[in-house]
Design a protein around this motif. Structure first.
Motif, PDB file in Angstrom:
ATOM      1  N   UNK A  81       3.185 -23.035  -9.078  1.00 16.35           N
ATOM      2  CA  UNK A  81       2.649 -22.801 -10.425  1.00 16.35           C
ATOM      3  C   UNK A  81       2.737 -24.045 -11.292  1.00 16.35           C
ATOM      4  N   UNK A  82       3.825 -24.787 -11.183  1.00 18.49           N
ATOM      5  CA  UNK A  82       4.018 -25.963 -12.030  1.00 18.49           C
ATOM      6  C   UNK A  82       3.079 -27.093 -11.621  1.00 18.49           C
ATOM      7  N   UNK A  83       2.929 -27.307 -10.311  1.00 23.42           N
ATOM      8  CA  UNK A  83       2.070 -28.386  -9.826  1.00 23.42           C
ATOM      9  C   UNK A  83       0.588 -28.048 -10.011  1.00 23.42           C
ATOM     10  N   UNK A  84       0.250 -26.777  -9.820  1.00 22.64           N
ATOM     11  CA  UNK A  84      -1.120 -26.286  -9.995  1.00 22.64           C
ATOM     12  C   UNK A  84      -2.167 -27.154  -9.306  1.00 22.64           C
ATOM     13  N   UNK A  85      -1.963 -27.423  -8.019  1.00 24.84           N
ATOM     14  CA  UNK A  85      -2.989 -28.138  -7.256  1.00 24.84           C
ATOM     15  C   UNK A  85      -4.169 -27.230  -6.949  1.00 24.84           C
ATOM     16  N   UNK A  86      -3.979 -25.936  -7.132  1.00 26.30           N
ATOM     17  CA  UNK A  86      -5.074 -24.968  -7.002  1.00 26.30           C
ATOM     18  C   UNK A  86      -4.839 -23.854  -7.999  1.00 26.30           C
ATOM     19  N   UNK A  87      -5.902 -23.354  -8.572  1.00 23.57           N
ATOM     20  CA  UNK A  87      -5.790 -22.266  -9.553  1.00 23.57           C
ATOM     21  C   UNK A  87      -5.939 -20.900  -8.897  1.00 23.57           C
ATOM     22  N   UNK A  88      -6.117 -20.867  -7.575  1.00 23.23           N
ATOM     23  CA  UNK A  88      -6.317 -19.604  -6.879  1.00 23.23           C
ATOM     24  C   UNK A  88      -5.000 -18.889  -6.664  1.00 23.23           C
ATOM     25  N   UNK A  89      -4.960 -17.631  -7.057  1.00 27.35           N
ATOM     26  CA  UNK A  89      -3.770 -16.833  -6.845  1.00 27.35           C
ATOM     27  C   UNK A  89      -3.884 -16.034  -5.569  1.00 27.35           C
ATOM     28  N   UNK A  90      -3.641 -14.730  -5.660  1.00 27.36           N
ATOM     29  CA  UNK A  90      -3.702 -13.840  -4.506  1.00 27.36           C
ATOM     30  C   UNK A  90      -4.408 -12.545  -4.901  1.00 27.36           C
ATOM     31  N   UNK A  91      -4.849 -11.773  -3.927  1.00 27.97           N
ATOM     32  CA  UNK A  91      -5.310 -10.414  -4.238  1.00 27.97           C
ATOM     33  C   UNK A  91      -4.110  -9.588  -4.697  1.00 27.97           C
ATOM     34  N   UNK A  92      -4.247  -8.917  -5.818  1.00 26.72           N
ATOM     35  CA  UNK A  92      -3.172  -8.056  -6.315  1.00 26.72           C
ATOM     36  C   UNK A  92      -3.595  -6.616  -6.079  1.00 26.72           C
ATOM     37  N   UNK A  93      -2.820  -5.909  -5.275  1.00 25.54           N
ATOM     38  CA  UNK A  93      -3.219  -4.584  -4.820  1.00 25.54           C
ATOM     39  C   UNK A  93      -2.617  -3.491  -5.698  1.00 25.54           C
ATOM     40  N   UNK A  94      -3.485  -2.641  -6.224  1.00 22.65           N
ATOM     41  CA  UNK A  94      -3.049  -1.556  -7.096  1.00 22.65           C
ATOM     42  C   UNK A  94      -3.339  -0.169  -6.515  1.00 22.65           C
ATOM     43  N   UNK A  95      -3.941  -0.109  -5.347  1.00 22.24           N
ATOM     44  CA  UNK A  95      -4.324   1.194  -4.816  1.00 22.24           C
ATOM     45  C   UNK A  95      -3.943   1.317  -3.347  1.00 22.24           C
ATOM     46  N   UNK A  96      -3.859   2.574  -2.898  1.00 21.77           N
ATOM     47  CA  UNK A  96      -3.505   2.892  -1.522  1.00 21.77           C
ATOM     48  C   UNK A  96      -4.798   3.186  -0.770  1.00 21.77           C
ATOM     49  N   UNK A  97      -5.489   2.114  -0.410  1.00 23.60           N
ATOM     50  CA  UNK A  97      -6.740   2.280   0.319  1.00 23.60           C
ATOM     51  C   UNK A  97      -7.097   0.947   0.968  1.00 23.60           C
ATOM     52  N   UNK A 104       0.833  -1.209   0.000  1.00 25.16           N
ATOM     53  CA  UNK A 104       0.000   0.000   0.000  1.00 25.16           C
ATOM     54  C   UNK A 104       0.864   1.255   0.000  1.00 25.16           C
ATOM     55  N   UNK A 105       2.005   1.233   0.698  1.00 28.13           N
ATOM     56  CA  UNK A 105       2.901   2.384   0.694  1.00 28.13           C
ATOM     57  C   UNK A 105       3.448   2.618  -0.720  1.00 28.13           C
ATOM     58  N   UNK A 106       3.806   1.518  -1.374  1.00 23.59           N
ATOM     59  CA  UNK A 106       4.308   1.602  -2.750  1.00 23.59           C
ATOM     60  C   UNK A 106       3.247   2.204  -3.663  1.00 23.59           C
ATOM     61  N   UNK A 107       2.022   1.743  -3.515  1.00 25.82           N
ATOM     62  CA  UNK A 107       0.943   2.255  -4.359  1.00 25.82           C
ATOM     63  C   UNK A 107       0.702   3.738  -4.127  1.00 25.82           C
ATOM     64  N   UNK A 108       0.900   4.193  -2.906  1.00 21.62           N
ATOM     65  CA  UNK A 108       0.753   5.616  -2.634  1.00 21.62           C
ATOM     66  C   UNK A 108       1.808   6.420  -3.396  1.00 21.62           C
ATOM     67  N   UNK A 109       3.023   5.927  -3.410  1.00 24.75           N
ATOM     68  CA  UNK A 109       4.091   6.602  -4.156  1.00 24.75           C
ATOM     69  C   UNK A 109       3.756   6.657  -5.643  1.00 24.75           C
ATOM     70  N   UNK A 110       3.301   5.531  -6.188  1.00 26.36           N
ATOM     71  CA  UNK A 110       2.981   5.489  -7.616  1.00 26.36           C
ATOM     72  C   UNK A 110       1.830   6.427  -7.958  1.00 26.36           C
ATOM     73  N   UNK A 111       0.833   6.479  -7.104  1.00 31.26           N
ATOM     74  CA  UNK A 111      -0.301   7.382  -7.351  1.00 31.26           C
ATOM     75  C   UNK A 111       0.153   8.837  -7.345  1.00 31.26           C
ATOM     76  N   UNK A 112       0.921   9.213  -6.344  1.00 30.40           N
ATOM     77  CA  UNK A 112       1.391  10.592  -6.249  1.00 30.40           C
ATOM     78  C   UNK A 112       2.335  10.957  -7.403  1.00 30.40           C
ATOM     79  N   UNK A 113       3.146   9.994  -7.838  1.00 26.31           N
ATOM     80  CA  UNK A 113       4.078  10.257  -8.934  1.00 26.31           C
ATOM     81  C   UNK A 113       3.345  10.513 -10.241  1.00 26.31           C
ATOM     82  N   UNK A 114       2.206   9.874 -10.416  1.00 26.82           N
ATOM     83  CA  UNK A 114       1.412  10.097 -11.630  1.00 26.82           C
ATOM     84  C   UNK A 114       0.768  11.479 -11.639  1.00 26.82           C
ATOM     85  N   UNK A 115       0.575  12.072 -10.463  1.00 29.41           N
ATOM     86  CA  UNK A 115      -0.116  13.358 -10.354  1.00 29.41           C
ATOM     87  C   UNK A 115       0.829  14.551 -10.310  1.00 29.41           C
ATOM     88  N   UNK A 116       2.105  14.318 -10.026  1.00 26.14           N
ATOM     89  CA  UNK A 116       3.027  15.416  -9.744  1.00 26.14           C
ATOM     90  C   UNK A 116       3.521  16.112 -11.004  1.00 26.14           C
TER      91      UNK A 116
END
Length: 488
Positions: free
Chosen positions: A160-176, A115-127
């Protein structure tokens, strides 16, 4: 995901290294607003320093994801005292009420830093700031976001190679604290690679100045000592890790070879006889990416030397110890004047009843006179191991040559191609190489999961069979109850 992670503004962090060799205390939380933080280029630098400082915390790479939790489940460093949690952790009792909080903490802390990283990326896009460092900072932020998500995948998702489950993870793109989309395993990996593509473009002009961090001062410091920032070679090194995890050996070979060849001006394997110089951070020219921090000494000393500096003895129950089969692991019976694995005596102090782990801090004297100043996250030897693994299927001779290059730098004679009849035989040797090379760095568990072959337990006797019950850490209960309702 409905985060129960505490929302900590970057402006409230006490962050490491201003001018790369000092700690910087940013104004306390509440006295510096988010907008003020990013009003000039120094604010962006401080914010990224804050990210690295947070990664170096004991909840993440400052212990749990290096010499702590993951090296316990990797059977490398365990305090065998039965009254302590180490035994439960190394037995993979993830749901134990005293073990589970550490796992939850890893999840929470990874996503907090994201989330800290996403805050930096958001602010960098606006500056409107146009300083040359901003592009570097954006590239690093994308790279770190990929790095953190990939480790979450390695810990909390199926191989990934064994693929006993197809579920990944939440991928976070925002600071919230809003729900984050839960992606499939395939798409989660694709997201990691996409972030690395962004990082590559932004870091194309990375100066890769490798000035000793102790001498990196002044306004230009951010562009120096690049091994403590997620740099352009870290991008390709992480790509090599990711593609290897995916079983895409063509690309794993491409990127590991690229790091080795194009990075020669920045890092190379140490010469035989000099291995002691790469024992720990900053690994004297072998470090691709690591974290600078001065907060490790007390904790490492307590874990491996003893709280009083005098209680470090095998069997005391006061310290974490090395594996019980190190002589077999390092094949000491074959040692000679021309064939000695320098890692064996450099990483451990050998006693009659077992081995002390001395890689990070060898003594109380070293704690005072040569304090540990950082954590190694990606080192060059890993690129040789990935490259060798990737080559074996199409060119076994080339694979053995690559492995022998690493072995030679560690003081060992070459292996013969005839030693390995199949990829499985070679993979078993590579797993042992990870165990020899990376104690204290948290990489052995991931190698165990990737190769999916039995691993000798800490006692050196029992075989631990591969299974998802060991390889996939449980998600936090609150995460499963509230989070990630939007699925991709």
């Amino acid at each position: 995901m409905k985060r129960y992670i505490l929302s900590i503004l970057l402006s409230g962090l006490t962050v490491a290294i201003s001018g790369c060799d000092k700690f910087l205390d940013v104004r306390p939380k509440g006295t510096l607003t988010n907008d003020e933080m990013f009003s000039d280029i120094q604010g962006y630098r401080d914010a990224m320093y804050g990210v690295y400082a947070s990664m170096a915390d004991g909840t993440l790479y400052g212990e749990n994801l290096s010499y702590g939790f993951v090296d316990k489940i990797g059977q490398m460093l365990v305090n065998p005292n039965p009254t302590l949690n180490d035994v439960k952790v190394s037995d993979y009792r993830y749901l134990d009420q005293t073990v589970r909080p550490t796992i939850d903490q890893i999840w929470e802390s990874e996503y907090a830093v994201i989330s800290y990283v996403n805050n930096i990326l958001t602010k960098a896009e606006e500056t409107n700031i146009t300083h040359e460092d901003l592009k570097l900072i954006q590239g690093e932020a994308y790279g770190v976001r990929a790095f953190l998500h990939f480790d979450l995948l390695r810990l909390f998702a199926s191989d990934y190679i064994q693929k006993t489950s197809e579920t990944g993870i939440p991928y976070a793109y925002s600071y919230d604290l809003k729900n984050k989309t839960l992606f499939s395993l395939k798409d989660s990996y694709a997201n990691v690679l996409k972030d690395l593509d962004y990082a590559e473009k932004l870091l194309e002009s990375d100066p890769m100045d490798m000035t000793d961090i102790a001498r990196a001062t002044g306004p230009a410091a951010y562009r120096m000592s690049r091994y403590v920032n997620f740099n352009k070679f870290a991008v390709d090194a992480l790509r090599a890790r990711v593609y290897r995890a995916m079983g895409d050996y063509e690309r794993a070979s491409k990127y590991s070879a690229k790091v080795i060849e194009e990075g020669k001006a920045c890092f190379s394997l140490v010469k035989p006889g000099d291995f002691g110089t790469v024992r720990r951070f900053p690994a004297n020219g072998e470090l691709i990416f690591g974290l600078f921090t001065r907060r490790l000494n007390e904790n490492v000393s307590s874990l491996f030397i003893g709280k009083d500096g005098k209680s470090a003895s095998v069997g005391s129950g006061n310290i974490a110890e090395g594996r019980r089969d190190l002589e077999n692991l390092y094949e000491t019976v074959s040692f000679s004047a021309s064939n000695t694995d320098e890692r064996y005596n450099t990483f451990y102090k050998h006693e009659t009843s077992g081995d002390l782990f001395t890689r990070l801090l060898a003594s109380s004297t070293e704690k005072v006179n040569a304090p540990l100043s950082g954590i190694t996250l990606i080192r060059l030897p890993e690129m040789y191991l990935i490259l060798a693994e990737s080559q074996f299927g199409t060119d076994p001779s080339k694979a053995i040559e690559t492995l022998n290059t690493l072995r030679a730098s560690r003081g060992l004679e070459p292996r013969l191609v005839s030693s390995y009849a199949t990829q499985g035989d070679f993979n078993a040797e590579l797993l042992r190489e990870y165990m020899r090379e990376f104690p204290g760095e948290g990489q052995v568990f991931f190698a165990f999961k990737h190769f999916n072959i039995p691993l000798k337990a800490f006692n050196g006797v029992n075989d631990i069979e591969p299974s998802d019950s060991k390889f996939v850490l449980p998600w936090p209960e609150l995460e499963k109850q509230f989070g990630s309702v939007g699925k991709n």
